[in-house]
Design a protein around this motif. Sequence first.
Motif, PDB file in Angstrom:
ATOM      1  N   ASP A  65      47.337  39.809  54.104  1.00  0.00           N
ATOM      2  CA  ASP A  65      47.813  41.028  54.615  1.00  0.00           C
ATOM      3  C   ASP A  65      46.966  42.170  54.764  1.00  0.00           C
ATOM      4  OD1 ASP A  65      50.218  39.413  54.607  1.00  0.00           O
ATOM      5  OD2 ASP A  65      50.995  40.185  52.957  1.00  0.00           O
ATOM      6  N   ALA A  66      45.812  42.128  54.219  1.00  0.00           N
ATOM      7  CA  ALA A  66      45.025  43.289  53.842  1.00  0.00           C
ATOM      8  C   ALA A  66      43.611  43.197  54.398  1.00  0.00           C
ATOM      9  CB  ALA A  66      44.973  43.852  52.608  1.00  0.00           C
ATOM     10  N   ASP A  67      42.908  44.358  54.843  1.00  0.00           N
ATOM     11  CA  ASP A  67      41.591  44.009  55.261  1.00  0.00           C
ATOM     12  C   ASP A  67      40.734  44.092  54.005  1.00  0.00           C
ATOM     13  OD1 ASP A  67      42.137  44.492  57.997  1.00  0.00           O
ATOM     14  OD2 ASP A  67      42.758  46.320  57.622  1.00  0.00           O
ATOM     15  N   VAL A  68      41.158  44.980  52.871  1.00  0.00           N
ATOM     16  CA  VAL A  68      40.453  45.061  51.811  1.00  0.00           C
ATOM     17  C   VAL A  68      41.205  44.727  50.560  1.00  0.00           C
ATOM     18  CG1 VAL A  68      40.428  47.435  51.662  1.00  0.00           C
ATOM     19  CG2 VAL A  68      38.823  46.148  50.465  1.00  0.00           C
ATOM     20  N   VAL A  69      41.009  43.728  49.740  1.00  0.00           N
ATOM     21  CA  VAL A  69      41.575  43.638  48.461  1.00  0.00           C
ATOM     22  C   VAL A  69      41.016  44.125  47.125  1.00  0.00           C
ATOM     23  CG1 VAL A  69      42.737  41.938  46.846  1.00  0.00           C
ATOM     24  CG2 VAL A  69      42.398  41.529  49.361  1.00  0.00           C
ATOM     25  N   LEU A  70      41.457  45.037  46.480  1.00  0.00           N
ATOM     26  CA  LEU A  70      40.687  45.497  45.323  1.00  0.00           C
ATOM     27  C   LEU A  70      41.620  45.076  44.047  1.00  0.00           C
ATOM     28  CD1 LEU A  70      41.027  48.116  47.639  1.00  0.00           C
ATOM     29  CD2 LEU A  70      39.004  48.747  46.435  1.00  0.00           C
ATOM     30  N   THR A  71      40.704  44.566  43.080  1.00  0.00           N
ATOM     31  CA  THR A  71      41.183  44.222  41.839  1.00  0.00           C
ATOM     32  C   THR A  71      40.664  45.000  40.698  1.00  0.00           C
ATOM     33  OG1 THR A  71      39.553  42.695  41.219  1.00  0.00           O
ATOM     34  CG2 THR A  71      41.387  41.657  42.480  1.00  0.00           C
ATOM     35  N   ILE A  72      41.673  45.132  39.778  1.00  0.00           N
ATOM     36  CA  ILE A  72      41.260  45.872  38.437  1.00  0.00           C
ATOM     37  C   ILE A  72      41.569  45.057  37.144  1.00  0.00           C
ATOM     38  CG2 ILE A  72      41.807  48.033  37.113  1.00  0.00           C
ATOM     39  CD1 ILE A  72      43.211  48.984  39.810  1.00  0.00           C
ATOM     40  N   GLY A  73      40.444  44.877  36.605  1.00  0.00           N
ATOM     41  CA  GLY A  73      40.229  44.361  35.314  1.00  0.00           C
ATOM     42  C   GLY A  73      40.190  42.874  35.436  1.00  0.00           C
ATOM     43  N   GLY A  74      40.000  42.024  34.058  1.00  0.00           N
ATOM     44  CA  GLY A  74      39.839  40.730  34.343  1.00  0.00           C
ATOM     45  C   GLY A  74      38.562  40.084  34.450  1.00  0.00           C
ATOM     46  N   LEU A  75      37.317  41.074  34.335  1.00  0.00           N
ATOM     47  CA  LEU A  75      35.977  40.896  34.497  1.00  0.00           C
ATOM     48  C   LEU A  75      35.142  40.677  33.190  1.00  0.00           C
ATOM     49  CD1 LEU A  75      35.095  42.960  37.404  1.00  0.00           C
ATOM     50  CD2 LEU A  75      35.842  40.769  37.596  1.00  0.00           C
ATOM     51  N   GLY A  76      35.867  40.627  32.330  1.00  0.00           N
ATOM     52  CA  GLY A  76      35.422  40.148  30.914  1.00  0.00           C
ATOM     53  C   GLY A  76      34.646  39.085  30.558  1.00  0.00           C
ATOM     54  N   PRO A  77      34.300  38.764  29.275  1.00  0.00           N
ATOM     55  CA  PRO A  77      33.646  37.504  28.837  1.00  0.00           C
ATOM     56  C   PRO A  77      34.375  36.438  28.397  1.00  0.00           C
ATOM     57  CG  PRO A  77      33.280  38.972  27.105  1.00  0.00           C
ATOM     58  CD  PRO A  77      34.116  39.712  28.146  1.00  0.00           C
ATOM     59  N   THR A  78      35.823  36.735  28.271  1.00  0.00           N
ATOM     60  CA  THR A  78      36.441  35.623  27.537  1.00  0.00           C
ATOM     61  C   THR A  78      37.372  35.008  28.593  1.00  0.00           C
ATOM     62  OG1 THR A  78      38.457  37.314  27.345  1.00  0.00           O
ATOM     63  CG2 THR A  78      36.821  37.147  25.457  1.00  0.00           C
ATOM     64  N   MET A  79      38.045  33.913  28.010  1.00  0.00           N
ATOM     65  CA  MET A  79      38.683  32.921  28.901  1.00  0.00           C
ATOM     66  C   MET A  79      40.020  33.512  29.427  1.00  0.00           C
ATOM     67  SD  MET A  79      39.052  29.588  26.527  1.00  0.00           S
ATOM     68  CE  MET A  79      39.980  28.744  27.400  1.00  0.00           C
ATOM     69  N   ASP A  80      40.444  34.624  28.965  1.00  0.00           N
ATOM     70  CA  ASP A  80      41.600  35.040  29.883  1.00  0.00           C
ATOM     71  C   ASP A  80      41.114  36.048  30.873  1.00  0.00           C
ATOM     72  OD1 ASP A  80      40.644  36.988  28.139  1.00  0.00           O
ATOM     73  OD2 ASP A  80      42.740  37.632  27.623  1.00  0.00           O
ATOM     74  N   ASP A  81      39.850  36.217  31.025  1.00  0.00           N
ATOM     75  CA  ASP A  81      39.271  37.293  32.146  1.00  0.00           C
ATOM     76  C   ASP A  81      38.815  36.233  33.434  1.00  0.00           C
ATOM     77  OD1 ASP A  81      39.089  39.470  30.681  1.00  0.00           O
ATOM     78  OD2 ASP A  81      37.557  38.692  29.513  1.00  0.00           O
ATOM     79  N   ILE A  82      39.946  36.274  34.306  1.00  0.00           N
ATOM     80  CA  ILE A  82      39.952  35.001  35.453  1.00  0.00           C
ATOM     81  C   ILE A  82      39.900  35.803  36.689  1.00  0.00           C
ATOM     82  CG2 ILE A  82      41.402  33.495  33.901  1.00  0.00           C
ATOM     83  CD1 ILE A  82      43.797  34.597  35.343  1.00  0.00           C
ATOM     84  N   THR A  83      39.659  37.092  36.851  1.00  0.00           N
ATOM     85  CA  THR A  83      39.616  37.833  38.190  1.00  0.00           C
ATOM     86  C   THR A  83      38.475  37.095  39.195  1.00  0.00           C
ATOM     87  OG1 THR A  83      40.458  39.543  37.251  1.00  0.00           O
ATOM     88  CG2 THR A  83      39.428  39.997  39.325  1.00  0.00           C
ATOM     89  N   ARG A  84      37.417  36.942  38.650  1.00  0.00           N
ATOM     90  CA  ARG A  84      36.190  36.508  39.505  1.00  0.00           C
ATOM     91  C   ARG A  84      36.541  35.235  40.004  1.00  0.00           C
ATOM     92  NH1 ARG A  84      33.953  37.141  34.942  1.00  0.00           N
ATOM     93  NH2 ARG A  84      32.999  39.096  35.285  1.00  0.00           N
ATOM     94  N   ASP A  85      36.967  34.342  39.051  1.00  0.00           N
ATOM     95  CA  ASP A  85      37.272  32.926  39.510  1.00  0.00           C
ATOM     96  C   ASP A  85      38.452  32.901  40.604  1.00  0.00           C
ATOM     97  OD1 ASP A  85      35.203  31.394  37.550  1.00  0.00           O
ATOM     98  OD2 ASP A  85      36.672  32.671  36.214  1.00  0.00           O
ATOM     99  N   GLY A  86      39.381  33.743  40.228  1.00  0.00           N
ATOM    100  CA  GLY A  86      40.394  33.704  41.233  1.00  0.00           C
ATOM    101  C   GLY A  86      40.197  34.249  42.508  1.00  0.00           C
ATOM    102  N   LEU A  87      39.416  35.117  42.628  1.00  0.00           N
ATOM    103  CA  LEU A  87      38.849  35.499  44.034  1.00  0.00           C
ATOM    104  C   LEU A  87      38.272  34.634  44.701  1.00  0.00           C
ATOM    105  CD1 LEU A  87      38.132  39.330  43.119  1.00  0.00           C
ATOM    106  CD2 LEU A  87      39.669  38.765  44.958  1.00  0.00           C
ATOM    107  N   ALA A  88      37.369  33.845  43.853  1.00  0.00           N
ATOM    108  CA  ALA A  88      36.312  32.955  44.570  1.00  0.00           C
ATOM    109  C   ALA A  88      37.287  31.727  45.249  1.00  0.00           C
ATOM    110  CB  ALA A  88      35.530  32.214  43.263  1.00  0.00           C
ATOM    111  N   GLU A  89      38.428  31.346  44.514  1.00  0.00           N
ATOM    112  CA  GLU A  89      39.268  30.370  44.988  1.00  0.00           C
ATOM    113  C   GLU A  89      39.945  31.025  46.252  1.00  0.00           C
ATOM    114  OE1 GLU A  89      43.171  27.629  43.646  1.00  0.00           O
ATOM    115  OE2 GLU A  89      41.639  28.394  42.078  1.00  0.00           O
ATOM    116  N   ALA A  90      40.798  32.138  45.984  1.00  0.00           N
ATOM    117  CA  ALA A  90      41.476  32.845  47.176  1.00  0.00           C
ATOM    118  C   ALA A  90      40.719  32.964  48.388  1.00  0.00           C
ATOM    119  CB  ALA A  90      41.799  34.156  46.643  1.00  0.00           C
ATOM    120  N   PHE A  91      39.242  33.513  48.195  1.00  0.00           N
ATOM    121  CA  PHE A  91      38.168  33.606  49.351  1.00  0.00           C
ATOM    122  C   PHE A  91      37.632  32.526  49.694  1.00  0.00           C
ATOM    123  CE2 PHE A  91      39.131  38.077  49.395  1.00  0.00           C
ATOM    124  CZ  PHE A  91      38.746  38.510  50.095  1.00  0.00           C
ATOM    125  N   GLY A  92      37.744  31.362  48.964  1.00  0.00           N
ATOM    126  CA  GLY A  92      36.994  29.953  49.619  1.00  0.00           C
ATOM    127  C   GLY A  92      35.464  30.062  49.241  1.00  0.00           C
TER     128      GLY A  92
END
Length: 416
Positions: free
Chosen positions: A59-86
């Motif tokens: 839907d958007a031209d730019v997606v901005l995420t906040i949080g979830g970039l830490g070192p623990t298992m529940d910090d999943i943002t970068r992995d989620g973006l990698a999957e969503a962006f292929g």
Amino acid sequence: MRAEIVSVGTELLLGDIVDTNAAYLARALSEIGVSVYRRVTVGDNMPRLVAALKQAYADADVVLTIGGLGPTMDDITRDGLAEAFGQTLHQDDAAADRIKAFFAQRKLALLTGNLRQALAPERGWLIDNPNGTAPGVVFENPGKLAIALPGPPSEFIPMVDNHVRPLLQARAGPGQVIRSRTLRIAGVGESAVEERVRDLMLGDNPTVAPYAKPAEVHLRITARAPDITVANAMLDAMAQKLHERLGEALYGEDATTLEEVVVKLLLNAGTTAATAESCTGGLLAKRLTDIPGSSGAFPGGVVAYSNRAKHELLEVPEETLHRFGAVSRQTAELLATAARDRFHTDFGIGITGVAGPDGGTEAKPVGLVWISLAWSGGGLIEECRFIGQRDSIRWRSSQTALNLLRLELLRRKAGG
């Protein structure tokens, strides 16, 4: 340019943390002409996060995420973006070296999880974070951009100001400035405000939108223009039209409060006011004394909650309290006069009522409040029937009292 903000963290859904970051980011984006089409909050759950990110990607031209970039298992943002962006992730050696140096300097043990923060996308880059260990992450596909930002405000805000704004402003190009202004209205309900300005609300640039707030109404004007100067001129023109429609009901703009306006009017006129409060328990005095320099306009007030206090401190006759009751026109008028006399002020304000949740009767229900304003040789009184919880009734009472005083001061200023 269309944007979507995705806040990540179960703590946000539980209400443990208020998401002030998203509000800050939305304001920053609007100022550079980036339209936020949607805000989403997702917990620390990979399938749900990926689903939200894929929808945002579509839907958007730019997606901005906040949080979830830490070192623990529940910090999943970068992995989620990698999957969503292929995309796949790989370790950025320069970022890994900075993280290792950060821990070595502080003589802390470096764990394997800490180096997860050095993962970068195959098409994109990392944003340096001098205030923490988690770099921001930028993913780029043709026509699409994702920017992952850390959650701690001390890291998030500098990254938004120093990196996100310049990047997106350059991508958005010229002619993409959005500015807003809020007009504040007291003493008129939302429906009545809309009735007066309905035709102005139909425009698309600038737009005018009403918002009901506790005991007042806000009108937000938003303009899109090639630059800030043009946008501000558009806001000025619309604000002038709204002032003409709403008159004295419009008391201020943006962060201006009603108590600020009242104190300023009192000081400018060289006049003073004192209070005698019952059901509001000193809330009106508190609001006035919140304003720096208010001592020149407000020497003091009395909280007379019980009948005994009303009689002994303010000399409200026992006969009046017995015959008419503490919550009555007569008692409110005597409270206002006594406040004025005790503090030798130009105005006295008296407030008495039933704030609830108990104490109401059929004749005097919860929400019945009498507010009186007294001055030399005259005065006025208003009977109010408020609804809501105790705190809301008390706030509305103090708001109404301030507005009555404001309108009287304006009348005198105008020579009425």
